[in-house]
Design a protein around this motif. Sequence first.
Motif, PDB file in Angstrom:
ATOM      1  N   SER A 101      -0.122  -0.691  -5.425  1.00 27.47           N
ATOM      2  CA  SER A 101      -0.135  -0.143  -6.772  1.00 27.47           C
ATOM      3  C   SER A 101       1.126   0.673  -7.029  1.00 27.47           C
ATOM      4  CB  SER A 101      -1.361   0.743  -6.957  1.00 27.47           C
ATOM      5  OG  SER A 101      -1.267   1.470  -8.170  1.00 27.47           O
ATOM      6  N   ASN A 103       1.149   3.283  -8.466  1.00 27.72           N
ATOM      7  CA  ASN A 103       0.804   4.696  -8.306  1.00 27.72           C
ATOM      8  C   ASN A 103       1.392   5.267  -7.020  1.00 27.72           C
ATOM      9  OD1 ASN A 103      -0.971   5.418 -10.643  1.00 27.72           O
ATOM     10  ND2 ASN A 103      -2.103   3.649  -9.869  1.00 27.72           N
ATOM     11  N   ARG A 108       6.846   1.336  -6.481  1.00 28.00           N
ATOM     12  CA  ARG A 108       7.059   1.159  -7.912  1.00 28.00           C
ATOM     13  C   ARG A 108       7.859  -0.105  -8.231  1.00 28.00           C
ATOM     14  NH1 ARG A 108       6.673   5.411 -11.301  1.00 28.00           N
ATOM     15  NH2 ARG A 108       5.025   6.043  -9.848  1.00 28.00           N
ATOM     16  N   ALA A 111       5.234  -3.241  -7.573  1.00 31.31           N
ATOM     17  CA  ALA A 111       3.889  -2.839  -7.971  1.00 31.31           C
ATOM     18  C   ALA A 111       3.014  -4.054  -8.245  1.00 31.31           C
ATOM     19  CB  ALA A 111       3.953  -1.951  -9.208  1.00 31.31           C
ATOM     20  N   GLU A 113       0.718  -4.206 -10.219  1.00 30.42           N
ATOM     21  CA  GLU A 113       0.509  -4.273 -11.660  1.00 30.42           C
ATOM     22  C   GLU A 113       1.521  -5.197 -12.340  1.00 30.42           C
ATOM     23  OE1 GLU A 113      -1.174  -0.286 -10.345  1.00 30.42           O
ATOM     24  OE2 GLU A 113       0.505  -1.595  -9.803  1.00 30.42           O
ATOM     25  N   LYS A 153      -2.367  -5.720 -14.876  1.00 28.85           N
ATOM     26  CA  LYS A 153      -2.747  -4.401 -15.384  1.00 28.85           C
ATOM     27  C   LYS A 153      -3.571  -4.554 -16.653  1.00 28.85           C
ATOM     28  CE  LYS A 153      -0.443   0.062 -16.231  1.00 28.85           C
ATOM     29  NZ  LYS A 153       0.895   0.727 -16.318  1.00 28.85           N
TER      30      LYS A 153
END
Length: 414
Positions: A101, A103, A108, A111, A113, A153
């Motif tokens: 993730s 997060n 990042r 990710a 997502e 996401k």
Amino acid sequence: MKSLFSVSVLIPVLSISMIFNSWAQNPDFPWPEGKRMALSLSFDDARASNPDPGAALLDEYGVKATFYVVPSGMESDIAAWKEVVASGHEIGNHSLYHPCSGNFVWSRNKALEDYTLERMRSELSAANEEVERLLGVRPEVFAYPCGLTYVGKGERTQSYVPLIAEMFLSGRGWKDEAPVDPYYADMAQLTGMEMDNKSFEEILPLIEAAAENRQWLVLAGHETRTEGNQTTYLSMLRKLAAYANDPANGIWIAPVGEVAKYVKEKRAEMEGNLNIPGISRPAEGETIYLTAEKGKGIGPDIKYMPEWNAFGWFTAEDRVEWDLDLPEKGKYEVWMEWSVSDEEAGKPFVLTSGEQTLEGIVKPSGSWETFQKTKIGELALEEDFNRIIVASGEDFDEGALMDLKALTLVPVGK
């Protein structure tokens, strides 16, 4: 004379407060050589400490583990990783770039997502190819980075569990809270219980609980050193290996892939003789077979009898439930397959689905060993989720209701 079967719309006889659960008993899972449980040790990421001292320590005890690798993590010491393979340990896929993730700040730029299923498929294939190029073996098992099983996401979120089911023998989670049930488990979602930063005394209760229930405990860790964060302690591994090697403890310790293949083989051998409840998902317009093997027995004295592939129950509080996921709503004829002795015949039963209820009397079938099949009415079922329940129609003090083998739902007008 009262009609044998009638259809009406009634409030279900059984209150939902009747939550006595007596799950049908399957035979003990047949682990090799009469063992009580299976145990797999697994390590993630291809940490530098895994070949030595980790794998080297396990080799002293003849214990083989599964190492889920990110290929780039091995490149600094390919010779050591080739030794890991040569000594009989299993190499699994842990992705190409370890996406998690966003997060996690360190993830990042990779990710989950921001992934799609096709991007994940491409990277998993590339990781397999790279492992094979570096070590000469192609991974058959997978561990989800960070234990996360999705890509995308919000409204675009999708599970990539089906992709793992397609590409690998098994997929393992992380920081789960229960061992693997060898009868029930989804091979693409094996539970992985953390062993990092724990003493043997902290791990032992997990082993004992799995042995008591004849389960498969998959332990998951990272570094293999004497101390440090995300580290499976060498002192714990020594005690665990010695404990597992003691025949008195009844443990089969083997890599994840070896156990997974064994479990799948035994499941196939016993198919049709086990009670493993699960939702039925028929195709549009097809006849639906709700067998006892897929039913959920609930109550103080419900029994699944593998020799007959049928449920029998002995109190009015017992019931059997089936869950359905239908692609479209429709009307179905309901056929019931049952047996009962002449002496026990004559008790009423009810079948409910939502607010619809079919009532009937259990007719003699000739004997407990002789099953009959009879139409008991019709139901209108909804698109998506439906639950069908069979239960006693009234209290009875002694005897039995019937042995129920299956319900068959035949589409009307198809």
